[in-house]
Design an enzyme around this catalytic site. Sequence first.
Site, PDB file in Angstrom:
ATOM      1  CB  SER A 103       0.221  -1.584   9.443  1.00 17.48           C
ATOM      2  OG  SER A 103       0.546  -0.786   8.326  1.00 17.48           O
ATOM      3  CG  ASP A 154      -5.847   3.168   4.886  1.00 20.44           C
ATOM      4  OD1 ASP A 154      -5.059   2.946   3.944  1.00 20.44           O
ATOM      5  OD2 ASP A 154      -5.668   2.707   6.030  1.00 20.44           O
ATOM      6  CG  HIS A 203      -3.536  -0.176   6.100  1.00 19.02           C
ATOM      7  ND1 HIS A 203      -3.423   1.160   6.378  1.00 19.02           N
ATOM      8  CD2 HIS A 203      -2.425  -0.770   6.608  1.00 19.02           C
ATOM      9  CE1 HIS A 203      -2.287   1.384   7.038  1.00 19.02           C
ATOM     10  NE2 HIS A 203      -1.666   0.229   7.191  1.00 19.02           N
TER      11      HIS A 203
END
Length: 424
Positions: free
Chosen positions: A156, A400, A403
């Site tokens: 990702s 998070d 990311h």
Amino acid sequence: MKSPSSSSSSSVRKNSYCSYLITISFIIFVTILYGEDFTCILRQQFIHYQQLDDHFDQHQQKQEKDEVVPFAVGTTESGCDIFSGEWVYDEETRPQYEEEECPYIQPQLTCQAQGRPDKAYQHWRWQPHGCNLPSFNATFMLEKLRGKRMLFVGDSLNRGQFVSMVCLLHRVIPEGEKSFKTIESLTTFRAKEYNATIEFYWAPFLVESNSDNAMVHRVSDRIVRGGSINKHARHWKHVDIMVFNTYLWWMTGMKMKILRGPFDGDMKNITLLEGADAYRLALRRMLKWLEKNMDPQKTRVFFTSMSPTHEKSFEWGGEQGGNCYNETTPIKDPNYWGRGSRKNIMQVVKQVFQTSKVPITVINITQLSEYRKDAHTSIYKKQWIPLTPEQIANPKSYSDCVHWCLPGLQDTWNELLFTKLFFP
Ligand SMILES: *[C@@H]1O[C@H](CO)[C@@H](O)[C@H](O)[C@H]1NC(C)=O
Ligand SMILES: *[C@@H]1O[C@H](CO)[C@@H](O)[C@H](O)[C@H]1NC(C)=O
Ligand SMILES: *[C@@H]1O[C@H](CO)[C@@H](O)[C@H](O)[C@H]1NC(C)=O
Ligand SMILES: *[C@@H]1O[C@H](CO)[C@@H](O)[C@H](O)[C@H]1NC(C)=O
Ligand SMILES: *[C@@H]1O[C@H](CO)[C@@H](O)[C@H](O)[C@H]1NC(C)=O
């Protein structure tokens, strides 16, 4: 330039007038090329002429090598390490696009739309110590990609870099002249008039694994097939520029399960390997594929190094129990290196790539991203599973810190990729 005296000088050499002349003309040549002060060498030239000649050969070989680097149009100032530098706050030229201008950013990365109150994270520009980066020129890059395929392969984080690249490029293409679609593991952005594609292929371990479904891959029990890459790699053939990564999925804190035999077999032959050893196995398999399928005369291969996480704020002198949540400024300590970025993995990368027959350019984003505790999506991302009241009461519990918001840090990764692609 390496010092000419660094090579061995043990053998006795003839001091003929002819080689003297060659040496002198070479010194003049080098002096003109580099404008360096060679007086000390002139004083010692009788001792060193042979080494200089050797050096000249090396230099010529290097020049010849440089000439065939595909896509290159220039060079970066010699000796400038573009990955060593500092973050400079720059509201004028950063960000390079607005979040709402780029429809391709997935809602996990559109931090402003998801309510992030601050914006400073968009305004930092990477300034190498030794030189300036060339400006990212989308028109120029698309021209160079005409009739070509550029493919990002990995997890990702690599997807984030791919989307950033599409955001940087798409603005100069009129509506109706571009498309963006995902079929299974492959997402393709097409610039029709240029007959060019920028693609992303989901393969978090590169080799085959039980986490290969691009949508449904929330599995804790990770199993990889060490030697098996073709299931994915058949989609990578005939690409002109390959940008791959892999890191985070290996870092489970446990030994990796390596399966021999297919996933639909009895799955009984599973060996356990340390993370670094399993990682080495996969990189080697990747390398073998690259050596067989990528032509160094026509194509380029890039590897994006590990993307750091910011899970524990005490590592940068913050309060106990915190993470990237509520962080709005970069870390200033130039030597900062978080515990999540495993140096032994960096060693594996170096060791494996050293043996490569195809040149692999490492986009070494680890150190410069270490500083950016402010650049993660934190709580400002779309939540697919509704939050519990406990989570809502304690935002850092679901922050998070892996990311990165777009626009943001990953645009810099692409500026560095742009630099290495066209000005190696
Ligand atoms: C960007 O590249 C195009 C095509 O090579 C060129 O015409 C243009 O002048 C460049 N723009 C800048 C700002 O350098
Ligand atoms: C478009 O690009 C592909 C490579 O991606 C190439 O095979 C094809 O010939 C190109 N088509 C045209 C019309 O240039
Ligand atoms: C498991 O796989 C390894 C490597 O391919 C092989 O050497 C070994 O014989 C296999 N063991 C069994 C029980 O099939
Ligand atoms: C976030 O940071 C600000 C300024 O550093 C501080 O005043 C505030 O209490 C912090 N909020 C939380 C929830 O930690
Ligand atoms: C990347 O940079 C770090 C420090 O900035 C260095 O320690 C590491 O060896 C580099 N990795 C590679 C693969 O060149």
